[in-house]
Design an enzyme around this catalytic site. Structure first.
Site, PDB file in Angstrom:
ATOM      1  N   HIS A  64       0.815  -1.228   0.000  1.00  0.00           N
ATOM      2  CA  HIS A  64       0.000   0.000   0.000  1.00  0.00           C
ATOM      3  C   HIS A  64       0.846   1.274   0.000  1.00  0.00           C
ATOM      4  O   HIS A  64       1.869   1.366   0.672  1.00  0.00           O
ATOM      5  CB  HIS A  64      -1.055  -0.005   1.109  1.00  0.00           C
ATOM      6  CG  HIS A  64      -0.554   0.074   2.530  1.00  0.00           C
ATOM      7  ND1 HIS A  64      -0.375   1.267   3.189  1.00  0.00           N
ATOM      8  CD2 HIS A  64      -0.242  -0.884   3.431  1.00  0.00           C
ATOM      9  CE1 HIS A  64       0.011   1.037   4.435  1.00  0.00           C
ATOM     10  NE2 HIS A  64       0.112  -0.255   4.604  1.00  0.00           N
ATOM     11  N   ASP A 168       5.785   2.301   6.930  1.00  0.00           N
ATOM     12  CA  ASP A 168       4.535   1.558   6.686  1.00  0.00           C
ATOM     13  C   ASP A 168       3.766   2.346   5.627  1.00  0.00           C
ATOM     14  O   ASP A 168       3.151   3.345   5.970  1.00  0.00           O
ATOM     15  CB  ASP A 168       3.746   1.445   7.998  1.00  0.00           C
ATOM     16  CG  ASP A 168       2.343   0.876   7.827  1.00  0.00           C
ATOM     17  OD1 ASP A 168       2.042   0.332   6.759  1.00  0.00           O
ATOM     18  OD2 ASP A 168       1.548   0.998   8.782  1.00  0.00           O
ATOM     19  N   GLU A 198      -5.301   1.620   2.340  1.00  0.00           N
ATOM     20  CA  GLU A 198      -5.178   0.451   3.222  1.00  0.00           C
ATOM     21  C   GLU A 198      -5.484   0.833   4.665  1.00  0.00           C
ATOM     22  O   GLU A 198      -6.134   0.090   5.404  1.00  0.00           O
ATOM     23  CB  GLU A 198      -3.754  -0.130   3.127  1.00  0.00           C
ATOM     24  CG  GLU A 198      -3.574  -1.479   3.834  1.00  0.00           C
ATOM     25  CD  GLU A 198      -3.159  -1.370   5.298  1.00  0.00           C
ATOM     26  OE1 GLU A 198      -3.153  -2.401   5.986  1.00  0.00           O
ATOM     27  OE2 GLU A 198      -2.861  -0.248   5.777  1.00  0.00           O
ATOM     28  N   GLU A 199      -5.005   2.008   5.064  1.00  0.00           N
ATOM     29  CA  GLU A 199      -5.059   2.393   6.482  1.00  0.00           C
ATOM     30  C   GLU A 199      -6.478   2.664   6.983  1.00  0.00           C
ATOM     31  O   GLU A 199      -6.690   2.816   8.182  1.00  0.00           O
ATOM     32  CB  GLU A 199      -4.166   3.621   6.723  1.00  0.00           C
ATOM     33  CG  GLU A 199      -2.677   3.379   6.463  1.00  0.00           C
ATOM     34  CD  GLU A 199      -2.002   2.501   7.504  1.00  0.00           C
ATOM     35  OE1 GLU A 199      -2.666   2.090   8.462  1.00  0.00           O
ATOM     36  OE2 GLU A 199      -0.803   2.218   7.335  1.00  0.00           O
ATOM     37  N   ASP A 221       3.714  -6.085   3.738  1.00  0.00           N
ATOM     38  CA  ASP A 221       3.458  -5.003   4.688  1.00  0.00           C
ATOM     39  C   ASP A 221       4.422  -5.119   5.865  1.00  0.00           C
ATOM     40  O   ASP A 221       5.119  -6.123   6.007  1.00  0.00           O
ATOM     41  CB  ASP A 221       1.999  -5.064   5.177  1.00  0.00           C
ATOM     42  CG  ASP A 221       1.440  -3.683   5.520  1.00  0.00           C
ATOM     43  OD1 ASP A 221       2.215  -2.807   5.963  1.00  0.00           O
ATOM     44  OD2 ASP A 221       0.216  -3.484   5.365  1.00  0.00           O
ATOM     45  N   HIS A 307       3.422   3.275  12.992  1.00  0.00           N
ATOM     46  CA  HIS A 307       2.498   4.419  13.043  1.00  0.00           C
ATOM     47  C   HIS A 307       3.040   5.589  13.855  1.00  0.00           C
ATOM     48  O   HIS A 307       2.279   6.418  14.348  1.00  0.00           O
ATOM     49  CB  HIS A 307       1.106   4.004  13.527  1.00  0.00           C
ATOM     50  CG  HIS A 307       0.331   3.267  12.463  1.00  0.00           C
ATOM     51  ND1 HIS A 307      -1.024   3.048  12.515  1.00  0.00           N
ATOM     52  CD2 HIS A 307       0.736   2.721  11.290  1.00  0.00           C
ATOM     53  CE1 HIS A 307      -1.411   2.392  11.442  1.00  0.00           C
ATOM     54  NE2 HIS A 307      -0.344   2.174  10.685  1.00  0.00           N
TER      55      HIS A 307
END
Ligand code: CO
Ligand code: ZN
Length: 332
Positions: A64, A168, A198-199, A221, A307
């Site tokens: 992603h 990420d 994606e998130e 990922d 994150h």
């Protein structure tokens, strides 16, 4: 080179729903090296590298392009921006961070003092200071709906590691680019999907899988880490090789794909880890349940501080993953 590709992709602005600049960067790297390239209505960039076997399979790989951000919900009369999250933003990670909007406007993300109790501040206590002295001035710089991301960075740590926002999942985008460049004379057709959104719930990959009709799916990922002070779970360590996902909250990996990954790792001479994650998900979840179902797995890059603005990976895990992927293509 994996490291250069990673650096290029980390620099692109690309919050969830605004992945265009990342797609352009990927296109620039792959132009002339793949057989087809197109962008769909979700903004997914889908490339194909045809296999030599007319009866070969279509193997979809998904990484992603989007990363988490802060969307402007309101502009206060003093010029401060109130925000909400796009994807999994943690207020504790966001404050005192430098952020940047799509046109390059910088800001700093701050949290209000919270003297009443010592509870963690919520998103409603965050604001972005862009230096404006009034709402009118702020509105000339930023509008409601604009999204700020952690300002791009590239921080080499020690011999093998790199910290950056957007690791990420740009590290997996870099992996997929390099795999497409290196793959040669493979029997199966590679469908490389640089997915969007994606998130916020694997939205791009679901559409891409439906349209691409793969025979097999593999998500690429990051996964969490269990090797820093007071963090012992999941049983995944940086520098010990990529991780073959057994399950997370979006998917129980299809046994045939999982086993093909272990076989590919053995053939490539790469050590891999077994991953069970009790939370989170990947594009794999959306691919696996597309149409009539698609055998699907996930290969993960161990990543610390996921994150945050300092997501940290080990380049040896990236190099290992690339070798495993090149072996995997024709083993499914
Ligand atoms: Co994420
Ligand atoms: Zn991710």
């Amino acid at each position: 080179m994996l490291r250069d590709t990673l650096k290029t992709l980390l620099a692109a602005y690309g919050p969830t729903g605004s992945e265009h600049a990342v797609a352009e960067a990927v296109k620039g790297l792959l132009e002339g090296h793949v057989d087809s390239m197109h962008t769909d209505h979700m903004g997914n960039l889908i490339v194909e590298k045809f296999g030599s076997d007319p009866d070969g399979r279509r193997v979809m790989f998904s990484a992603h392009m989007d990363h988490i951000g802060l969307v402007v919900t309101n502009i206060e009369k003093e010029g401060f921006l109130r925000v909400s999250n796009v994807g999994g933003i943690s207020p504790a990670y966001a404050w005192r961070r430098k952020v940047v909007f799509g046109d390059g406007t910088p800001g700093v993300c701050v949290v209000e003092p919270n003297p009443k109790d010592n509870s963690q501040p919520g998103l409603e206590h965050l604001f972005i200071d862009i230096g404006a002295e009034s709402r009118e001035e702020a509105e000339k710089m930023v509008q409601i709906g604009d999204i700020a991301v952690y300002a791009p960075d590239f921080i080499p740590l020690g011999k093998h590691r790199v910290a950056s926002p957007a690791m990420d999942d740009r590290c997996a985008c870099a992996l997929l680019v390099e795999m497409l460049l290196y793959a040669e004379d493979q029997k199966n057709t590679i469908v490389g999907v640089f997915s969007t959104q994606e998130e916020v719930g694997l939205r791009g990959a679901g559409v891409a899988a439906f349209n691409s009709q793969p025979d097999v799916g593999l998500a690429l990922d990051v996964t969490a880490w269990g090797d820093t002070p007071e963090v012992k779970y999941p049983a995944v360590k940086l520098g010990q090789g990529p991780a073959v996902k057994i399950m997370d909250r979006s998917m129980i990996a299809s046994p045939s794909v999982r086993e093909a990954l272990f076989e590919a790792a053995l053939a490539a001479g790469v050590q891999v880890q077994r991953e069970v994650l009790a939370y989170g998900g990947t594009d794999g979840g959306a691919i696996q349940t597309s149409r009539g179902g698609v055998p699907t797995g996930t290969l993960s890059i161990p990543c610390r501080y996921v994150h945050s603005a300092v997501e940290t990976i080990d380049m040896r895990d990236m190099e290992g993953a690339l070798k495993v992927l090149l072996q995997f293509i024709d083993r499914v």
